[in-house]
Design a protein around this motif. Structure first.
Motif, PDB file in Angstrom:
ATOM      1  N   UNK A  58       3.574  -4.731  56.793  1.00  0.00           N
ATOM      2  CA  UNK A  58       3.707  -4.584  55.337  1.00  0.00           C
ATOM      3  C   UNK A  58       3.126  -5.829  54.653  1.00  0.00           C
ATOM      4  N   UNK A  59       2.226  -5.611  53.725  1.00  0.00           N
ATOM      5  CA  UNK A  59       1.545  -6.736  53.062  1.00  0.00           C
ATOM      6  C   UNK A  59       1.845  -6.742  51.566  1.00  0.00           C
ATOM      7  N   UNK A  60       3.113  -6.818  51.244  1.00  0.00           N
ATOM      8  CA  UNK A  60       3.513  -6.721  49.843  1.00  0.00           C
ATOM      9  C   UNK A  60       3.364  -8.021  49.072  1.00  0.00           C
ATOM     10  N   UNK A  61       3.864  -8.023  47.831  1.00  0.00           N
ATOM     11  CA  UNK A  61       3.831  -9.230  46.985  1.00  0.00           C
ATOM     12  C   UNK A  61       4.537 -10.368  47.709  1.00  0.00           C
ATOM     13  N   UNK A  62       4.102 -11.569  47.417  1.00  0.00           N
ATOM     14  CA  UNK A  62       4.598 -12.700  48.194  1.00  0.00           C
ATOM     15  C   UNK A  62       5.136 -13.808  47.291  1.00  0.00           C
ATOM     16  N   UNK A  63       5.999 -14.628  47.827  1.00  0.00           N
ATOM     17  CA  UNK A  63       6.390 -15.859  47.128  1.00  0.00           C
ATOM     18  C   UNK A  63       6.182 -17.019  48.098  1.00  0.00           C
ATOM     19  N   UNK A 264       0.237 -17.199  31.793  1.00  0.00           N
ATOM     20  CA  UNK A 264      -0.287 -16.357  30.717  1.00  0.00           C
ATOM     21  C   UNK A 264      -1.498 -15.558  31.175  1.00  0.00           C
ATOM     22  N   UNK A 265      -2.268 -16.177  32.059  1.00  0.00           N
ATOM     23  CA  UNK A 265      -3.441 -15.476  32.586  1.00  0.00           C
ATOM     24  C   UNK A 265      -3.058 -14.574  33.760  1.00  0.00           C
ATOM     25  N   UNK A 266      -1.775 -14.589  34.113  1.00  0.00           N
ATOM     26  CA  UNK A 266      -1.248 -13.731  35.196  1.00  0.00           C
ATOM     27  C   UNK A 266      -1.935 -14.004  36.528  1.00  0.00           C
ATOM     28  N   UNK A 267      -2.121 -15.323  36.810  1.00  0.00           N
ATOM     29  CA  UNK A 267      -2.802 -15.672  38.059  1.00  0.00           C
ATOM     30  C   UNK A 267      -1.915 -16.499  38.990  1.00  0.00           C
ATOM     31  N   UNK A 268      -0.610 -16.339  38.805  1.00  0.00           N
ATOM     32  CA  UNK A 268       0.320 -17.195  39.554  1.00  0.00           C
ATOM     33  C   UNK A 268       0.804 -16.566  40.858  1.00  0.00           C
ATOM     34  N   UNK A 269       0.517 -15.292  41.070  1.00  0.00           N
ATOM     35  CA  UNK A 269       1.118 -14.601  42.218  1.00  0.00           C
ATOM     36  C   UNK A 269       0.603 -15.131  43.560  1.00  0.00           C
ATOM     37  N   UNK A 270      -0.696 -15.172  43.705  1.00  0.00           N
ATOM     38  CA  UNK A 270      -1.252 -15.724  44.942  1.00  0.00           C
ATOM     39  C   UNK A 270      -1.324 -14.721  46.074  1.00  0.00           C
TER      40      UNK A 270
END
Ligand SMILES: Cc1ncc(COP(=O)(O)O)c(C=O)c1O
Length: 390
Positions: A58-63, A264-270
């Motif tokens: 599973x390759x879901x959203x990450x922290x 704000x640019x929504x680029x923090x997820x990684x």
């Protein structure tokens, strides 16, 4: 212990360095010694970590957890004797994007940003592309060793509209590791005129020949408060295909403003693999890096001797850091177009055009030496043979 001599076939892997040859040089029949990644295998320890994670289906959203910032804190202490805290760190999707977010966050359209030219080309675009003004602080070439023009720096910093100094440390392409004295002078001028220092230190782990990288923020408490450092294990461990970069600043307000722009640019997820790659690189990559450093130094010394012997009109200043060498071809008396065509079509070697780093780069080319020695030797032989045929 690690095999840097091994030739690894990169075709079929969508490698920028290979697959953009036709577009950049007009031919793909050349040895690519340009884009700044390495032809070496990444440390086996990183490969194993990535494969272990990839095996989970599973390759879901990450922290990124404390292991991520902890690995950075430990690395900065080990490699640079720089004490930082977890809460000074923010992940970034890339050093160049992070520089762009900072330009947006800390200046307004029309404001000036100082850079030391010739310099890594995206420095121009993150400033000009965002409608800020590029203030070129041309480096002073002292017999191949470049120095900062502090007089001009002060004149530029003094201007009401100058808001940022974008420092490249160590410097790409001229290979300087700035000394503490130089960094203190930069700090003195920038703090006097309220100019924020953005220190791109992506090449910091690649100091060579006993030079020592000094993080800009480590030179004083005030410098730490008036700067943001941009770092990554991407150049160091040849993992630039992952987004493994991060910013560091002791100044809470700067960090918060940076974070807000990135969010704000929504680029923090990684990227899922970025945390895995960074953590294993910093926790397990020390001996690999030591061996890499010696290998790069040997390649550079080999080139130095080769040029002295067979191509004595070509000159370069032995880089204090990075796997990039800045070669002066001016003695050949070719114009830039002739030089580019000669290298691409006669010698069949792909180097970065010096002019892409700024007008000071006329007559220069940048060579990437992070390839097996046999490849470097082949490239030099091709240049020498083609030149002798002219
Ligand atoms: C000085 C400098 N900054 C940044 C980068 C690239 O950073 P990123 O790939 O994280 O955007 C490079 C790559 O060559 C570089 O030389």
């Amino acid at each position: 212990m690690y095999d840097f001599d091994k030739i690894i076939e990169r075709s079929g892997t969508n490698a920028y360095k290979l697959d953009l040859r036709e577009k950049y040089f007009g031919t793909d029949d050349l040895l690519p010694l340009w884009v700044a990644d390495m032809d070496f295998a990444a440390p086996p320890e990183i490969q194993e970590s990535i494969m272990a994670r990839a095996r989970h289906e599973v390759y879901g959203y990450t922290i990124r957890k404390e292991e991520f910032t902890g690995a950075i804190v430990d690395w900065c202490a080990y490699k640079h004797q720089w004490t930082i805290k977890d809460e000074w760190i923010e992940y970034s999707p890339g050093v160049v994007p992070a520089l762009a977010f900072s330009v947006l966050a800390f200046s307004n359209p029309g404001d000036g940003v100082i850079i030391n030219t010739p310099v890594y080309p995206p420095f121009y675009s993150v400033i000009g592309g965002n409608k800020r003004k590029v203030l070129k602080n041309g480096l002073l070439n002292k017999d191949g060793r470049y120095e900062i023009d502090f007089y001009l720096l002060e004149e530029q910093a003094k201007l009401e509209t100058t808001k940022i100094y974008m420092l490249c440390s160590p410097h790409n392409p001229v290979g300087r590791v700035w000394t503490k004295e130089e960094l203190l002078k930069i700090h003195a001028i920038c703090s006097k005129y309220n100019v924020l220092v953005l220190a791109d230190e992506i090449h910091s782990d690649l100091a060579l020949f006993n030079h020592k990288h000094i993080p800009f923020a480590s030179v004083s408490e005030e410098a730490a408060q008036n700067s943001i450092s941009f770092m990554a294990p991407s150049k160091t461990f040849n993992i630039a295909g992952f987004s493994t970069s991060y910013v560091v600043t002791a100044n809470k307000d700067l960090l918060e403003a940076y974070r807000q722009m990135q969010n704000n640019l929504q680029l923090h997820m990684g990227h899922l693999f970025s945390g895995v790659a960074l953590t294993s690189a910093y926790n397990k990559g020390r001996s690999w890096l030591n061996e890499l450093t010696s290998y790069l130094e040997n390649n550079i010394l080999f080139i130095e001797n080769y040029l002295k012997d067979k191509l004595p009109e070509l000159e370069f200043f032995r880089p204090e850091a990075t796997y990039l060498i800045w070669i002066n071809f001016k003695n050949w008396k070719m114009n830039q177009k002739q030089l580019k065509e000669f290298l691409a079509f006669n010698a069949k070697v792909g180097l970065n055009d010096g002019l892409s780093f700024g007008s000071e780069g006329r007559g220069y080319m940048r060579m990437n030496v992070a390839s097996p020695k046999i490849t470097i030797e082949k490239a030099l032989n091709q240049i020498a043979e083609a030149y002798n045929k002219l």
